[in-house]
Design an enzyme around this catalytic site. Sequence first.
Site, PDB file in Angstrom:
ATOM      1  N   LYS A 104      48.689  33.519  37.841  1.00  0.00           N
ATOM      2  CA  LYS A 104      47.427  32.842  38.080  1.00  0.00           C
ATOM      3  C   LYS A 104      47.218  31.386  37.343  1.00  0.00           C
ATOM      4  O   LYS A 104      47.274  31.719  35.901  1.00  0.00           O
ATOM      5  CB  LYS A 104      46.224  33.630  37.797  1.00  0.00           C
ATOM      6  CG  LYS A 104      45.038  33.171  38.352  1.00  0.00           C
ATOM      7  CD  LYS A 104      43.767  33.748  37.820  1.00  0.00           C
ATOM      8  CE  LYS A 104      42.531  32.924  37.875  1.00  0.00           C
ATOM      9  NZ  LYS A 104      41.376  33.356  37.438  1.00  0.00           N
ATOM     10  N   GLY A 165      31.751  33.861  34.746  1.00  0.00           N
ATOM     11  CA  GLY A 165      30.794  34.587  33.706  1.00  0.00           C
ATOM     12  C   GLY A 165      29.391  34.309  33.968  1.00  0.00           C
ATOM     13  O   GLY A 165      28.557  34.902  33.428  1.00  0.00           O
ATOM     14  N   ALA A 191      35.520  34.463  40.462  1.00  0.00           N
ATOM     15  CA  ALA A 191      34.457  33.854  39.307  1.00  0.00           C
ATOM     16  C   ALA A 191      33.165  33.857  40.019  1.00  0.00           C
ATOM     17  O   ALA A 191      32.772  33.483  41.316  1.00  0.00           O
ATOM     18  CB  ALA A 191      34.642  32.605  38.674  1.00  0.00           C
ATOM     19  N   GLY A 192      32.080  34.329  39.385  1.00  0.00           N
ATOM     20  CA  GLY A 192      30.792  34.160  39.532  1.00  0.00           C
ATOM     21  C   GLY A 192      30.060  35.428  40.219  1.00  0.00           C
ATOM     22  O   GLY A 192      28.962  35.482  40.335  1.00  0.00           O
ATOM     23  N   ASN A 213      35.967  39.958  36.394  1.00  0.00           N
ATOM     24  CA  ASN A 213      35.987  40.492  35.138  1.00  0.00           C
ATOM     25  C   ASN A 213      34.734  40.691  34.442  1.00  0.00           C
ATOM     26  O   ASN A 213      34.292  41.985  34.267  1.00  0.00           O
ATOM     27  CB  ASN A 213      36.831  39.799  34.198  1.00  0.00           C
ATOM     28  CG  ASN A 213      37.327  40.329  32.824  1.00  0.00           C
ATOM     29  OD1 ASN A 213      37.882  39.752  31.906  1.00  0.00           O
ATOM     30  ND2 ASN A 213      36.917  41.564  32.742  1.00  0.00           N
ATOM     31  N   THR A 214      33.972  39.868  34.156  1.00  0.00           N
ATOM     32  CA  THR A 214      32.623  39.778  33.536  1.00  0.00           C
ATOM     33  C   THR A 214      31.582  40.670  34.201  1.00  0.00           C
ATOM     34  O   THR A 214      30.863  41.429  33.727  1.00  0.00           O
ATOM     35  CB  THR A 214      31.938  38.496  33.455  1.00  0.00           C
ATOM     36  OG1 THR A 214      32.900  37.781  32.774  1.00  0.00           O
ATOM     37  CG2 THR A 214      30.854  38.551  32.341  1.00  0.00           C
TER      38      THR A 214
END
Length: 263
Positions: A104, A165, A191-192, A213-214
């Site tokens: 990635k 994040g 993301a987001g 992830n977050t």
Amino acid sequence: MSKEDKPLIIAGKTYSSRLLVGSGKYRDLEQTQVATEASGAEIITVAIRRVNIGQDPNTPSLLDTISPTRYTILPNSAGCYNARDAIYTLQLGRELLSGQKLCKLEVLGDEKSLFPNMPETLIAAKALVKEGFEVMVYCSDDPIQAKILEDIGCVAVMPLASLIGSGMGILNPWNLSLIIENATVPILVDAGVGTASDAVIAMELGCDGILMNTAIAGAQDPVRMARSMRLAVEAGREAYLAGRMEKRFTGSPSSPMADRVVL
């Protein structure tokens, strides 16, 4: 008629789960393992510059918990701000993972927004593809840039939904729809995403998958959130395939009007 379902195929390999998860930000490796299992994910991203998968023999390795025989370990260049560093980081990841080509690419623009640096991303993508890497690439939600990355030879394009994040969800569904419409490679939101409803929206738009992830690791109960995200991705995909009802500006009775009892 519902849409025909097609498997998620990345670089020639078929995956049954459309949820990809990161390996950072958890309390410890045990929580990482349990949450990963709960997510049902088959592809796990690893920030080579931040997570030990053999670089440091004196600290615990993630691979002792997340086995590369069970999961596809996806090295990423998180924390890189130019093409040179990203290329070097992914070369290191390839060595640590016995020559694995899949990676990635992530080249950031600044430390505050973590927005992708697209000029450097394009440079790195071209070099890595030429070197034989199978590149999954984090990018802006710009349909033109996304198509350029596909034309370069990236095996998956990963536009952001909002800042890394941030948990702000899908801020520009129209751009994502344009990217999806014009793509011939998998489009994975990266993301987001903040909660399950964000994941559902992304999948209802027609995204092939989501990387997060977050949203999981930062939840009050990461393991439960991992299960929630697994179900959300599945539900969103089913809704996309089923095709939603047409929106109307007037009401429409749920029961038939014909042959109704007149009082």
